[in-house]
Design an enzyme around this catalytic site. Structure first.
Site, mmCIF file in Angstrom:
data_model
loop_
_atom_site.group_PDB
_atom_site.id
_atom_site.type_symbol
_atom_site.label_atom_id
_atom_site.label_comp_id
_atom_site.label_asym_id
_atom_site.label_seq_id
_atom_site.Cartn_x
_atom_site.Cartn_y
_atom_site.Cartn_z
ATOM 1 N N TYR A 135 0.846 -1.206 0.000
ATOM 2 C CA TYR A 135 0.000 0.000 0.000
ATOM 3 C C TYR A 135 0.879 1.252 0.000
ATOM 4 O O TYR A 135 0.645 2.210 -0.739
ATOM 5 C CB TYR A 135 -0.927 -0.022 1.219
ATOM 6 N N SER A 168 -3.117 13.613 7.630
ATOM 7 C CA SER A 168 -4.073 13.265 6.571
ATOM 8 C C SER A 168 -5.506 13.252 7.101
ATOM 9 O O SER A 168 -5.749 12.922 8.265
ATOM 10 C CB SER A 168 -3.721 11.866 6.052
ATOM 11 N N TYR A 199 -9.557 16.349 2.207
ATOM 12 C CA TYR A 199 -10.086 15.893 0.911
ATOM 13 C C TYR A 199 -11.500 16.435 0.764
ATOM 14 O O TYR A 199 -12.158 16.750 1.760
ATOM 15 C CB TYR A 199 -10.158 14.360 0.878
ATOM 16 N N THR A 226 -6.177 18.794 -0.762
ATOM 17 C CA THR A 226 -5.679 17.891 -1.818
ATOM 18 C C THR A 226 -6.716 17.779 -2.930
ATOM 19 O O THR A 226 -7.866 17.402 -2.673
ATOM 20 C CB THR A 226 -5.354 16.507 -1.232
ATOM 21 N N ARG A 279 -4.895 1.002 -8.391
ATOM 22 C CA ARG A 279 -3.654 0.457 -7.824
ATOM 23 C C ARG A 279 -3.741 -1.063 -7.803
ATOM 24 O O ARG A 279 -4.312 -1.653 -6.888
ATOM 25 C CB ARG A 279 -3.426 1.013 -6.430
ATOM 26 N N LYS A 287 -2.832 21.146 -2.891
ATOM 27 C CA LYS A 287 -1.889 20.048 -3.177
ATOM 28 C C LYS A 287 -2.370 19.203 -4.353
ATOM 29 O O LYS A 287 -3.526 18.755 -4.357
ATOM 30 C CB LYS A 287 -1.756 19.158 -1.932
ATOM 31 N N HIS A 297 1.076 12.989 -6.311
ATOM 32 C CA HIS A 297 0.635 12.056 -5.266
ATOM 33 C C HIS A 297 1.593 10.860 -5.193
ATOM 34 O O HIS A 297 1.190 9.741 -4.898
ATOM 35 C CB HIS A 297 -0.794 11.583 -5.566
ATOM 36 N N ARG A 302 0.693 7.850 -7.467
ATOM 37 C CA ARG A 302 -0.398 6.976 -7.025
ATOM 38 C C ARG A 302 -1.728 7.304 -7.682
ATOM 39 O O ARG A 302 -2.720 6.616 -7.459
ATOM 40 C CB ARG A 302 -0.563 7.093 -5.496
HETATM 41 C C1 FMN Z 1 0.793 5.415 1.787
HETATM 42 C C2 FMN Z 1 0.476 6.793 1.290
HETATM 43 C C3 FMN Z 1 -0.688 7.407 1.699
HETATM 44 C C4 FMN Z 1 -0.974 8.711 1.273
HETATM 45 N N1 FMN Z 1 -2.087 9.343 1.746
HETATM 46 C C5 FMN Z 1 -2.312 10.626 1.399
HETATM 47 C C6 FMN Z 1 -3.398 11.334 1.960
HETATM 48 O O1 FMN Z 1 -4.142 10.816 2.793
HETATM 49 N N2 FMN Z 1 -3.596 12.620 1.562
HETATM 50 C C7 FMN Z 1 -2.775 13.232 0.647
HETATM 51 O O2 FMN Z 1 -3.001 14.400 0.322
HETATM 52 N N3 FMN Z 1 -1.738 12.567 0.101
HETATM 53 C C8 FMN Z 1 -1.480 11.307 0.463
HETATM 54 N N4 FMN Z 1 -0.408 10.649 -0.063
HETATM 55 C C9 FMN Z 1 0.495 11.348 -0.983
HETATM 56 C C10 FMN Z 1 1.643 12.014 -0.206
HETATM 57 O O3 FMN Z 1 1.174 13.101 0.567
HETATM 58 C C11 FMN Z 1 2.708 12.548 -1.162
HETATM 59 O O4 FMN Z 1 2.112 13.368 -2.130
HETATM 60 C C12 FMN Z 1 3.486 11.433 -1.851
HETATM 61 O O5 FMN Z 1 3.719 10.368 -0.968
HETATM 62 C C13 FMN Z 1 4.806 11.974 -2.356
HETATM 63 O O6 FMN Z 1 5.509 10.991 -3.037
HETATM 64 P P1 FMN Z 1 6.712 10.136 -2.370
HETATM 65 O O7 FMN Z 1 6.066 9.169 -1.459
HETATM 66 O O8 FMN Z 1 7.354 9.497 -3.551
HETATM 67 O O9 FMN Z 1 7.598 11.091 -1.654
HETATM 68 C C14 FMN Z 1 -0.090 9.363 0.364
HETATM 69 C C15 FMN Z 1 1.068 8.713 -0.048
HETATM 70 C C16 FMN Z 1 1.363 7.448 0.410
HETATM 71 C C17 FMN Z 1 2.644 6.794 -0.039
#
Ligand code: FMN
Length: 383
Positions: free
Chosen positions: A24, A106, A129, A155, A164, A251, A275, A278
Protein backbone atom coordinates in the site's frame (compact mmCIF):
# COMPACT_ATOMS: atom_id res chain seq x y z
CA UNK A 1 19.08 -4.79 10.22
CA UNK A 2 21.57 -1.90 10.26
CA UNK A 3 20.20 1.36 8.89
CA UNK A 4 22.86 3.58 7.41
CA UNK A 5 21.02 5.58 4.76
CA UNK A 6 17.48 6.94 4.26
CA UNK A 7 16.76 4.28 1.64
CA UNK A 8 17.50 1.47 4.13
CA UNK A 9 14.24 2.21 5.93
CA UNK A 10 12.31 0.82 2.98
CA UNK A 11 13.86 -2.64 3.35
CA UNK A 12 13.44 -2.53 7.14
CA UNK A 13 9.76 -1.62 6.66
CA UNK A 14 9.32 -4.43 4.14
CA UNK A 15 10.51 -6.93 6.74
CA UNK A 16 8.36 -5.49 9.50
CA UNK A 17 5.02 -4.93 7.75
CA UNK A 18 2.40 -7.39 6.52
CA UNK A 19 2.59 -7.40 2.75
CA UNK A 20 -0.70 -5.54 2.20
CA UNK A 21 0.61 -2.56 4.17
CA UNK A 22 4.07 -2.53 2.61
CA UNK A 23 2.59 -2.65 -0.88
CA UNK A 24 0.00 0.00 0.00
CA UNK A 25 2.82 2.40 0.89
CA UNK A 26 5.34 1.34 -1.74
CA UNK A 27 3.04 0.98 -4.74
CA UNK A 28 1.78 3.38 -7.38
CA UNK A 29 -1.00 3.56 -9.93
CA UNK A 30 -1.38 1.05 -12.77
CA UNK A 31 2.00 0.30 -14.40
CA UNK A 32 3.82 2.51 -11.87
CA UNK A 33 5.38 4.51 -14.70
CA UNK A 34 5.06 7.84 -12.92
CA UNK A 35 6.29 6.33 -9.65
CA UNK A 36 9.54 5.34 -11.38
CA UNK A 37 9.71 8.57 -13.38
CA UNK A 38 9.68 10.66 -10.19
CA UNK A 39 12.83 8.94 -8.96
CA UNK A 40 14.52 8.79 -12.35
CA UNK A 41 14.03 12.47 -13.25
CA UNK A 42 14.95 13.77 -9.81
CA UNK A 43 18.04 11.56 -9.71
CA UNK A 44 19.13 13.00 -13.05
CA UNK A 45 19.22 16.59 -11.74
CA UNK A 46 22.92 17.44 -11.53
CA UNK A 47 24.41 20.08 -9.26
CA UNK A 48 27.56 22.04 -9.85
CA UNK A 49 30.39 21.83 -7.35
CA UNK A 50 32.07 25.00 -6.04
CA UNK A 51 35.17 25.10 -3.85
CA UNK A 52 36.90 27.50 -1.44
CA UNK A 53 33.74 29.45 -0.61
CA UNK A 54 34.05 29.45 3.24
CA UNK A 55 31.26 27.07 4.16
CA UNK A 56 32.23 26.87 7.83
CA UNK A 57 28.84 28.16 8.94
CA UNK A 58 25.61 26.98 7.29
CA UNK A 59 22.01 28.06 7.88
CA UNK A 60 19.11 25.76 7.00
CA UNK A 61 16.44 27.80 8.80
CA UNK A 62 13.56 29.01 6.74
CA UNK A 63 10.16 30.66 7.09
CA UNK A 64 7.05 29.10 5.57
CA UNK A 65 3.65 30.70 6.13
CA UNK A 66 5.12 32.80 8.94
CA UNK A 67 6.39 29.69 10.73
CA UNK A 68 10.08 29.49 11.55
CA UNK A 69 11.34 26.02 10.53
CA UNK A 70 14.67 24.32 11.23
CA UNK A 71 14.80 23.34 7.54
CA UNK A 72 12.43 23.66 4.54
CA UNK A 73 10.85 20.26 5.08
CA UNK A 74 7.39 18.98 6.05
CA UNK A 75 6.14 15.47 6.78
CA UNK A 76 3.44 15.24 4.09
CA UNK A 77 0.02 13.66 4.59
CA UNK A 78 0.06 9.84 4.57
CA UNK A 79 -3.24 8.03 5.06
CA UNK A 80 -3.55 5.30 7.72
CA UNK A 81 -0.01 5.88 9.02
CA UNK A 82 -1.39 4.66 12.34
CA UNK A 83 -1.42 1.15 10.83
CA UNK A 84 2.35 1.31 10.20
CA UNK A 85 3.30 1.76 13.87
CA UNK A 86 1.35 2.03 17.11
CA UNK A 87 -0.58 5.35 17.06
CA UNK A 88 1.79 6.16 14.19
CA UNK A 89 0.65 9.69 13.47
CA UNK A 90 1.41 10.74 17.06
CA UNK A 91 4.89 9.21 16.85
CA UNK A 92 5.64 10.93 13.54
CA UNK A 93 4.37 14.29 14.78
CA UNK A 94 6.61 14.02 17.84
CA UNK A 95 9.66 13.36 15.68
CA UNK A 96 8.74 16.31 13.45
CA UNK A 97 8.33 18.60 16.44
CA UNK A 98 11.74 17.56 17.83
CA UNK A 99 13.32 18.28 14.43
CA UNK A 100 11.65 21.71 14.22
CA UNK A 101 9.45 21.02 11.18
CA UNK A 102 5.66 20.61 10.75
CA UNK A 103 3.77 17.39 10.18
CA UNK A 104 0.69 17.46 7.96
CA UNK A 105 -2.01 15.09 9.21
CA UNK A 106 -4.07 13.26 6.57
CA UNK A 107 -7.88 13.37 6.56
CA UNK A 108 -7.74 9.57 6.57
CA UNK A 109 -5.44 9.16 9.56
CA UNK A 110 -5.99 6.59 12.29
CA UNK A 111 -5.42 9.09 15.13
CA UNK A 112 -7.75 12.05 14.89
CA UNK A 113 -6.47 15.59 14.76
CA UNK A 114 -7.31 16.22 18.42
CA UNK A 115 -5.31 13.20 19.61
CA UNK A 116 -2.25 14.15 17.54
CA UNK A 117 -2.34 17.81 18.62
CA UNK A 118 -2.74 16.90 22.26
CA UNK A 119 -0.19 14.07 22.46
CA UNK A 120 2.47 15.46 20.10
CA UNK A 121 2.18 19.25 20.39
CA UNK A 122 4.18 21.33 17.95
CA UNK A 123 2.97 22.66 14.66
CA UNK A 124 0.46 20.42 12.90
CA UNK A 125 -0.95 21.08 9.45
CA UNK A 126 -4.19 19.44 8.41
CA UNK A 127 -4.90 17.91 5.00
CA UNK A 128 -8.44 17.89 3.69
CA UNK A 129 -10.09 15.89 0.91
CA UNK A 130 -13.34 16.96 -0.70
CA UNK A 131 -16.00 14.80 0.90
CA UNK A 132 -19.55 14.76 -0.47
CA UNK A 133 -21.05 15.74 2.87
CA UNK A 134 -20.16 19.46 3.02
CA UNK A 135 -21.60 19.86 6.50
CA UNK A 136 -19.14 17.25 7.70
CA UNK A 137 -16.30 19.06 5.93
CA UNK A 138 -17.25 22.13 7.91
CA UNK A 139 -17.03 20.04 11.10
CA UNK A 140 -13.59 18.76 10.08
CA UNK A 141 -12.35 22.30 9.55
CA UNK A 142 -13.70 23.25 12.96
CA UNK A 143 -11.84 20.29 14.51
CA UNK A 144 -8.62 21.36 12.76
CA UNK A 145 -9.08 24.89 14.07
CA UNK A 146 -9.79 23.65 17.59
CA UNK A 147 -6.58 21.60 17.42
CA UNK A 148 -4.75 24.82 16.41
CA UNK A 149 -3.54 23.48 13.09
CA UNK A 150 -1.36 26.15 11.53
CA UNK A 151 -2.08 25.43 7.83
CA UNK A 152 -4.69 23.68 5.71
CA UNK A 153 -3.54 21.53 2.81
CA UNK A 154 -6.35 20.93 0.38
CA UNK A 155 -5.68 17.89 -1.82
CA UNK A 156 -7.27 18.19 -5.26
CA UNK A 157 -5.81 15.28 -7.23
CA UNK A 158 -7.99 12.57 -5.65
CA UNK A 159 -11.35 13.26 -7.30
CA UNK A 160 -11.35 9.51 -7.88
CA UNK A 161 -8.83 7.10 -6.34
CA UNK A 162 -6.11 5.96 -8.74
CA UNK A 163 -6.15 2.37 -9.93
CA UNK A 164 -3.65 0.46 -7.82
CA UNK A 165 -3.31 -3.12 -8.98
CA UNK A 166 -0.76 -3.92 -6.27
CA UNK A 167 -3.44 -3.35 -3.61
CA UNK A 168 -5.67 -5.95 -5.22
CA UNK A 169 -2.78 -8.44 -5.45
CA UNK A 170 -1.64 -7.87 -1.87
CA UNK A 171 -4.98 -8.20 -0.09
CA UNK A 172 -5.43 -4.51 0.66
CA UNK A 173 -8.54 -4.76 -1.52
CA UNK A 174 -10.16 -7.40 -3.70
CA UNK A 175 -11.47 -10.93 -2.99
CA UNK A 176 -10.95 -12.49 0.43
CA UNK A 177 -9.06 -9.34 1.44
CA UNK A 178 -9.88 -9.65 5.13
CA UNK A 179 -8.74 -13.26 5.39
CA UNK A 180 -5.57 -12.58 3.47
CA UNK A 181 -4.74 -9.60 5.68
CA UNK A 182 -5.23 -11.70 8.80
CA UNK A 183 -2.93 -14.43 7.50
CA UNK A 184 -0.26 -11.83 6.71
CA UNK A 185 -0.61 -10.25 10.16
CA UNK A 186 -0.06 -13.61 11.85
CA UNK A 187 3.12 -14.05 9.83
CA UNK A 188 4.44 -10.69 11.17
CA UNK A 189 4.19 -11.09 14.96
CA UNK A 190 6.15 -7.93 15.86
CA UNK A 191 3.76 -5.80 13.82
CA UNK A 192 0.78 -7.78 15.12
CA UNK A 193 1.78 -7.10 18.74
CA UNK A 194 2.77 -3.44 18.27
CA UNK A 195 -0.02 -2.26 15.99
CA UNK A 196 -2.54 -5.10 15.76
CA UNK A 197 -2.96 -5.44 19.53
CA UNK A 198 -1.53 -2.30 21.18
CA UNK A 199 -2.32 0.23 18.44
CA UNK A 200 -6.08 0.14 18.78
CA UNK A 201 -8.59 1.54 18.01
CA UNK A 202 -8.09 0.91 14.29
CA UNK A 203 -10.46 3.30 12.61
CA UNK A 204 -10.24 6.44 10.52
CA UNK A 205 -10.27 8.76 13.52
CA UNK A 206 -11.27 12.01 11.78
CA UNK A 207 -14.10 10.29 9.94
CA UNK A 208 -15.58 8.46 12.93
CA UNK A 209 -18.68 10.72 13.01
CA UNK A 210 -19.69 9.71 9.45
CA UNK A 211 -18.59 6.08 9.62
CA UNK A 212 -21.34 5.20 12.08
CA UNK A 213 -19.43 2.59 14.09
CA UNK A 214 -17.55 1.12 11.10
CA UNK A 215 -13.76 1.46 11.01
CA UNK A 216 -13.55 2.57 7.37
CA UNK A 217 -10.66 0.13 6.91
CA UNK A 218 -12.56 -2.97 5.72
CA UNK A 219 -12.87 -1.56 2.19
CA UNK A 220 -10.69 1.52 2.56
CA UNK A 221 -10.32 2.46 -1.12
CA UNK A 222 -13.98 1.61 -1.71
CA UNK A 223 -14.99 4.02 1.04
CA UNK A 224 -12.85 6.76 -0.48
CA UNK A 225 -14.35 6.17 -3.92
CA UNK A 226 -17.90 6.33 -2.54
CA UNK A 227 -17.45 9.41 -0.39
CA UNK A 228 -15.04 11.68 -2.22
CA UNK A 229 -16.71 14.19 -4.48
CA UNK A 230 -15.62 14.05 -8.15
CA UNK A 231 -17.88 17.01 -9.01
CA UNK A 232 -15.68 19.62 -7.35
CA UNK A 233 -14.51 22.64 -9.34
CA UNK A 234 -12.29 25.64 -8.66
CA UNK A 235 -15.46 27.61 -7.81
CA UNK A 236 -16.19 25.24 -4.91
CA UNK A 237 -12.79 25.97 -3.47
CA UNK A 238 -13.84 29.56 -2.87
CA UNK A 239 -16.12 28.09 -0.20
CA UNK A 240 -13.14 26.54 1.59
CA UNK A 241 -11.14 29.75 1.28
CA UNK A 242 -14.01 31.57 2.97
CA UNK A 243 -14.10 29.06 5.84
CA UNK A 244 -10.38 28.93 6.63
CA UNK A 245 -8.59 32.14 7.51
CA UNK A 246 -5.14 30.55 8.02
CA UNK A 247 -2.69 29.58 5.27
CA UNK A 248 -4.37 27.53 2.51
CA UNK A 249 -2.20 25.26 0.36
CA UNK A 250 -3.52 23.46 -2.73
CA UNK A 251 -1.89 20.05 -3.18
CA UNK A 252 -1.79 18.16 -6.45
CA UNK A 253 -0.76 20.78 -9.02
CA UNK A 254 1.16 19.64 -12.12
CA UNK A 255 0.15 22.25 -14.69
CA UNK A 256 1.00 25.99 -14.76
CA UNK A 257 -2.65 26.75 -15.62
CA UNK A 258 -3.82 25.09 -12.40
CA UNK A 259 -1.13 26.97 -10.47
CA UNK A 260 -2.63 30.18 -11.88
CA UNK A 261 -6.11 29.09 -10.74
CA UNK A 262 -4.77 28.48 -7.24
CA UNK A 263 -3.30 31.96 -7.19
CA UNK A 264 -6.59 33.49 -8.41
CA UNK A 265 -8.43 31.63 -5.66
CA UNK A 266 -6.35 33.37 -3.02
CA UNK A 267 -4.37 30.32 -1.93
CA UNK A 268 -1.16 30.96 0.00
CA UNK A 269 0.75 28.06 -1.46
CA UNK A 270 0.66 25.01 -3.71
CA UNK A 271 2.17 21.57 -3.57
CA UNK A 272 3.46 20.48 -6.96
CA UNK A 273 2.63 16.79 -6.64
CA UNK A 274 1.53 13.74 -8.57
CA UNK A 275 0.64 12.06 -5.27
CA UNK A 276 3.83 10.03 -5.45
CA UNK A 277 2.73 8.34 -8.69
CA UNK A 278 -0.40 6.98 -7.02
CA UNK A 279 -3.03 8.76 -9.09
CA UNK A 280 -2.61 9.44 -12.84
CA UNK A 281 -0.10 6.96 -14.18
CA UNK A 282 1.66 8.56 -17.11
CA UNK A 283 1.60 11.99 -15.46
CA UNK A 284 4.93 13.83 -15.62
CA UNK A 285 7.41 13.74 -12.75
CA UNK A 286 7.28 16.73 -10.42
CA UNK A 287 10.98 17.47 -11.06
CA UNK A 288 10.19 17.93 -14.75
CA UNK A 289 7.25 20.34 -14.31
CA UNK A 290 8.45 22.33 -11.29
CA UNK A 291 10.62 24.91 -13.15
CA UNK A 292 7.77 25.96 -15.49
CA UNK A 293 5.34 26.26 -12.57
CA UNK A 294 7.87 28.31 -10.58
CA UNK A 295 8.27 30.62 -13.61
CA UNK A 296 4.50 31.01 -13.86
CA UNK A 297 3.98 31.77 -10.17
CA UNK A 298 7.10 33.76 -9.30
CA UNK A 299 6.90 34.94 -5.70
CA UNK A 300 3.08 35.17 -5.62
CA UNK A 301 2.66 31.85 -3.79
CA UNK A 302 4.89 29.58 -1.76
CA UNK A 303 5.77 26.58 -3.87
CA UNK A 304 6.09 23.24 -2.13
CA UNK A 305 6.81 20.01 -3.93
CA UNK A 306 6.85 16.27 -3.31
CA UNK A 307 6.99 12.91 -5.12
CA UNK A 308 10.19 10.93 -5.28
CA UNK A 309 12.12 12.74 -2.52
CA UNK A 310 14.16 10.22 -0.54
CA UNK A 311 17.24 12.13 0.67
CA UNK A 312 18.70 15.48 1.64
CA UNK A 313 20.30 15.60 -1.80
CA UNK A 314 16.83 15.27 -3.34
CA UNK A 315 15.57 18.10 -1.10
CA UNK A 316 18.31 20.43 -2.39
CA UNK A 317 17.60 19.36 -5.97
CA UNK A 318 13.92 20.35 -5.56
CA UNK A 319 14.88 23.70 -4.02
CA UNK A 320 17.26 24.30 -6.93
CA UNK A 321 14.43 23.60 -9.40
CA UNK A 322 12.30 26.34 -7.80
CA UNK A 323 10.63 25.03 -4.63
CA UNK A 324 10.43 26.93 -1.34
CA UNK A 325 9.84 23.75 0.65
CA UNK A 326 9.63 19.99 0.25
CA UNK A 327 7.21 17.36 1.55
CA UNK A 328 8.26 13.83 2.38
CA UNK A 329 5.83 10.94 1.80
CA UNK A 330 7.04 7.35 1.63
CA UNK A 331 10.41 8.31 3.12
CA UNK A 332 8.91 9.05 6.54
CA UNK A 333 6.24 6.34 6.26
CA UNK A 334 8.93 3.67 5.87
CA UNK A 335 11.01 5.12 8.72
CA UNK A 336 7.93 5.08 10.96
CA UNK A 337 7.09 1.49 10.00
CA UNK A 338 10.66 0.37 10.58
CA UNK A 339 11.49 2.07 13.90
CA UNK A 340 8.57 4.26 15.03
CA UNK A 341 9.29 7.76 16.33
CA UNK A 342 13.02 6.99 16.65
CA UNK A 343 13.06 5.96 12.98
CA UNK A 344 11.49 9.21 11.79
CA UNK A 345 13.89 11.16 14.02
CA UNK A 346 16.87 9.25 12.59
CA UNK A 347 15.64 9.83 9.03
CA UNK A 348 15.28 13.57 9.61
CA UNK A 349 18.76 13.74 11.14
CA UNK A 350 20.21 11.93 8.10
CA UNK A 351 18.39 14.25 5.72
CA UNK A 352 19.58 17.33 7.58
CA UNK A 353 23.16 16.07 7.49
CA UNK A 354 22.91 15.41 3.75
CA UNK A 355 21.51 18.88 3.11
CA UNK A 356 24.46 20.40 5.01
CA UNK A 357 27.01 18.40 3.03
CA UNK A 358 25.36 19.24 -0.31
CA UNK A 359 25.23 22.94 0.60
CA UNK A 360 28.90 22.91 1.56
CA UNK A 361 29.96 21.16 -1.65
CA UNK A 362 27.92 23.51 -3.82
CA UNK A 363 29.29 26.56 -1.98
CA UNK A 364 25.99 27.75 -0.47
CA UNK A 365 25.91 28.95 3.15
CA UNK A 366 22.23 29.92 3.48
CA UNK A 367 19.53 27.57 2.21
CA UNK A 368 17.61 30.60 0.91
CA UNK A 369 20.40 30.99 -1.66
CA UNK A 370 19.72 27.59 -3.24
CA UNK A 371 18.35 28.32 -6.70
CA UNK A 372 18.97 27.45 -10.35
CA UNK A 373 22.49 28.76 -10.10
CA UNK A 374 23.53 25.59 -8.32
CA UNK A 375 22.24 23.38 -11.15
CA UNK A 376 24.82 22.00 -13.54
CA UNK A 377 24.61 23.90 -16.81
CA UNK A 378 22.56 21.24 -18.58
CA UNK A 379 19.79 21.34 -15.95
CA UNK A 380 19.40 25.10 -15.90
CA UNK A 381 16.21 26.44 -17.48
CA UNK A 382 17.34 29.86 -18.59
CA UNK A 383 14.69 32.55 -19.07
C1 FMN B 1 0.79 5.42 1.79
C2 FMN B 1 0.48 6.79 1.29
C3 FMN B 1 -0.69 7.41 1.70
C4 FMN B 1 -0.97 8.71 1.27
N1 FMN B 1 -2.09 9.34 1.75
C5 FMN B 1 -2.31 10.63 1.40
C6 FMN B 1 -3.40 11.33 1.96
O1 FMN B 1 -4.14 10.82 2.79
N2 FMN B 1 -3.60 12.62 1.56
C7 FMN B 1 -2.78 13.23 0.65
O2 FMN B 1 -3.00 14.40 0.32
N3 FMN B 1 -1.74 12.57 0.10
C8 FMN B 1 -1.48 11.31 0.46
N4 FMN B 1 -0.41 10.65 -0.06
C9 FMN B 1 0.50 11.35 -0.98
C10 FMN B 1 1.64 12.01 -0.21
O3 FMN B 1 1.17 13.10 0.57
C11 FMN B 1 2.71 12.55 -1.16
O4 FMN B 1 2.11 13.37 -2.13
C12 FMN B 1 3.49 11.43 -1.85
O5 FMN B 1 3.72 10.37 -0.97
C13 FMN B 1 4.81 11.97 -2.36
O6 FMN B 1 5.51 10.99 -3.04
P1 FMN B 1 6.71 10.14 -2.37
O7 FMN B 1 6.07 9.17 -1.46
O8 FMN B 1 7.35 9.50 -3.55
O9 FMN B 1 7.60 11.09 -1.65
C14 FMN B 1 -0.09 9.36 0.36
C15 FMN B 1 1.07 8.71 -0.05
C16 FMN B 1 1.36 7.45 0.41
C17 FMN B 1 2.64 6.79 -0.04
Amino acid sequence: MIISSPLDFREAARRRLPRFLFDYVDGGAQDETTLLRNRRDLGAVDLRQRVLQDVSSLSLRTTLFEEDLAMPLVLGPVGIAGMLARRGEVQAARAARAAGIPMCLSTVSICDVGEVAQRAGGSIWFQLYVIRDRGFMRDLLAAAKAAQCTALVFTVDMMVPGIRYRDARSGMSGRHARLRRMAQAIAHPRWAADVGLCGRPHKLGNLAPVLGGRSGLGDYMGWLAANFDPGVTWDDLGWIRGMWDGPLIIKGILDPRDAREARALGADGIVVSNHGGRQLDGAPSTASVLPAIADEIGCALKILVDSGVRSGLDVVRMLALGADGVLLGRAWAFALAARGEAGVAALLAMIEREIRVVMALTGVTDIAQVDRNILAAGDRHED
